[in-house]
Design a protein around this motif. Structure first.
Motif, PDB file in Angstrom:
ATOM      1  N   UNK A   4      -3.030  -1.150   2.120  1.00  0.00           N
ATOM      2  CA  UNK A   4      -3.514  -0.835   0.770  1.00  0.00           C
ATOM      3  C   UNK A   4      -5.004  -1.125   0.670  1.00  0.00           C
ATOM      4  N   UNK A   5      -5.417  -2.166   1.402  1.00  0.00           N
ATOM      5  CA  UNK A   5      -6.837  -2.518   1.372  1.00  0.00           C
ATOM      6  C   UNK A   5      -7.701  -1.420   1.964  1.00  0.00           C
ATOM      7  N   UNK A   6      -7.216  -0.848   3.091  1.00  0.00           N
ATOM      8  CA  UNK A   6      -7.955   0.256   3.708  1.00  0.00           C
ATOM      9  C   UNK A   6      -8.050   1.433   2.734  1.00  0.00           C
ATOM     10  N   UNK A   7      -6.956   1.704   2.025  1.00  0.00           N
ATOM     11  CA  UNK A   7      -6.954   2.813   1.062  1.00  0.00           C
ATOM     12  C   UNK A   7      -7.995   2.576  -0.029  1.00  0.00           C
ATOM     13  N   UNK A   8      -8.013   1.346  -0.532  1.00  0.00           N
ATOM     14  CA  UNK A   8      -8.973   1.026  -1.593  1.00  0.00           C
ATOM     15  C   UNK A   8     -10.411   1.102  -1.083  1.00  0.00           C
TER      16      UNK A   8
END
Lengths: 222, 307
Positions: B226-230
């Motif tokens: 999710x961090x990569x997506x953000x």
């Protein structure tokens, strides 16, 4: 106009350190317009040098002079009678001004007080922006008078890169995407057809092909 | 060395093509490239090798392509105009063909200010469209920029990129048309997370009649977390990740997020297969090449056709 910014005082002091008698020469043209090397800035720099010398108990002699144009011989000539009285000339001209003065007085050490930055326009009080790279082959007519060489960070001739979003350049969100401007202006003019053509590789020899460029016009020669 | 491009053969036969991206190492180790090649072999038709992506110095694309060719893969040489002038670019194009490389992808490249050499001079002597045109002229007319004849033309299948998610949106398709006019034969797109916008773009592509003139491969990047997506949504230029995708990644525990990312990638592939005018997918699993076999299998794209 040619824009410039004054160098830090420390850098200027280092260059003039070996000298005692200093002639500070401003220029009343472009660098006056962009408030870096005109009469006012020349006076301020002279005062700063005097104050600094006083506080460090150094004895120097500073004289200020501002020429209308530092890049034209007729004006440079005004230095002829005074220049011999000084050890160094600190020029607040652009790079062309510094070199033009040095060309006339090759035995005198001329040092720059400014960093010459770009050809640009005054956007608002205190804001100058670059708008021309002097490529020698102006194609603004195809691009709604927005220069892709200067204003696109990648200098693209055939449309925007994949990085523009909400009309900002990917490199600096403070800068509008040049291609967004080109496309929207051409759309308003009803001239999007101008973008159908593939622009061939530019001729950079007109900018930097054979060293310094010159313009020689017979009709202007005496 | 007279072999043809595998990618071209697969596309010409009307098969749904699969390409993947391989990022070269930040060092001189050839095994790092070969290992990535071994992971991908058999699961993809061709492998793109990035050219100092994001302006970070890495082993050069040309050498990595040659190493992958030795491993029996069909490499796609990515070439950016950021670092080399037209002399160097055209010279490398000839060298690539001589080494048996049969595909080239022409890009302008990420700006040098993003990388680890921010004080370098950006060359940009020519742009990506002009590079496409130059390769096409070299191959089909046997001459370089300026008209000098080649003793032997390069044999290359010519690609370019498109970003359906960047602005100005409507002009994006006109730009694609310019690339096709210049000579692009296949297009690999920016990563697709916003399917609605991609469909809208494909609609315009069809309106222009471009789907019949060029092969379009949709970009897929599996999200690792999710961090990569953000991070990508906020920081990566030209990236469009809808909030629903980010929320979906956040909705699963951290250790299951990789699998969720793969699931999203597989679902996107399934959706792309149904869109008329999409001729394949290009999987960019950034520093995660070993995710590619699973994505290809679960996307029902395995085995790859023998052509």
């Amino acid at each position: 106009m040619i824009t410039a910014e004054r160098k830090p005082l420390s850098e200027i002091k280092e260059m003039i350190a070996p000298y005692r008698k200093i002639l500070v020469v401003g220029c009343g043209s472009c660098v006056a317009e962009c408030a870096s090397g005109g009469e006012k800035e020349t006076g301020l720099l002279g005062s700063a040098l005097r104050m600094d010398a006083k506080s460090s108990k150094k004895e120097i002699e500073v004289k200020e002079m501002t020429l209308d144009r530092q890049c034209v011989y007729e004006f440079i000539n005004q230095l002829t009678d005074v220049i011999d009285q000084y050890d160094v000339v600190l020029s607040l001209g652009c790079g062309a001004g510094v070199q033009a003065v040095a060309g006339v007085f090759p035995k005198v050490h001329i040092v720059p007080a400014l960093n010459t930055t770009f050809i640009g326009e005054t956007k608002e009080a205190g804001l100058w922006v670059e708008s021309c790279r002097a490529c020698g082959d102006c194609k603004l007519g195809f691009f709604a008078a927005v220069c892709p060489v200067t204003r696109c960070a990648k200098g693209l001739f055939n449309g925007p890169c994949g990085g523009s979003r909400t009309d900002r350049c990917e490199v600096d969100p403070d800068v509008p995407c040049a291609w967004q401007l080109i496309v929207s202006r051409l759309e308003e003019m009803g001239r999007l057809d101008l973008l159908r053509k593939v622009h061939p590789p530019a001729d950079w020899s007109k900018q930097q092909g054979k060293g310094p460029r010159k313009i020689h016009r017979e009709d202007q020669s005496t | 060395m007279k072999t043809d491009s595998q990618l071209k053969k697969v596309l010409n036969r009307g098969e749904f093509a699969v390409t993947a991206e391989c990022g070269p190492p930040k060092g001189a180790d050839p095994e790092a490239v070969r290992n990535k090649g071994r992971i991908l072999k058999g699961y993809v038709d061709s492998v793109n090798v990035t050219d100092n992506q994001t302006g970070v110095v890495r082993l050069c694309s040309l050498a990595a392509c040659a190493l992958l060719k030795q491993e029996g893969l069909d490499p796609v040489l990515q070439m950016v105009t950021r670092d080399r002038n037209r002399i160097a670019l055209q010279s490398d194009i000839l060298g690539a063909s001589a080494l048996g490389i049969r595909n080239i992808l022409c890009l302008s490249g990420d700006h040098q200010s993003f990388g680890n050499q921010p004080h370098s001079k950006g060359v940009f002597d020519i742009d990506s469209v002009q590079l496409v045109q130059a390769v096409r002229q070299m191959r089909d007319r046997g001459h370089i920029i300026g008209g000098d004849k080649l003793t032997e033309p390069p044999r290359l299948f010519i690609g370019a990129v498109a970003n359906p998610f960047a602005d100005p949106f409507k002009y994006r398709v006109a730009r694609l048309a310019t690339k096709v006019d210049a000579g692009a034969e296949f297009i690999q797109t920016q990563c697709i997370y916003n399917l609605n916008r991609f469909k809208e773009w494909m609609g315009l592509v069809k309106e222009y009649g471009l789907d019949n003139q060029v092969y379009i491969l949709g970009g897929i990047t599996p999200l690792k977390s999710a961090r990569m997506a953000e991070y990508m949504a906020a920081q990566v230029a030209g990236m469009d990740i809808p909030v629903e995708i980010i929320n979906r990644m956040k909705s699963v525990p951290a250790k299951e997020q990789r699998q969720e990312g793969i699931r999203i990638a597989v679902e996107t592939i399934e959706a792309l297969k149904e869109i008329e005018g999409v001729h394949g997918v290009h999987i960019m699993a950034i520093e995660w090449e070993d995710a590619v076999p699973q994505i290809v299998e679960e996307g029902k794209l395995f085995p790859r056709p023998e052509v």
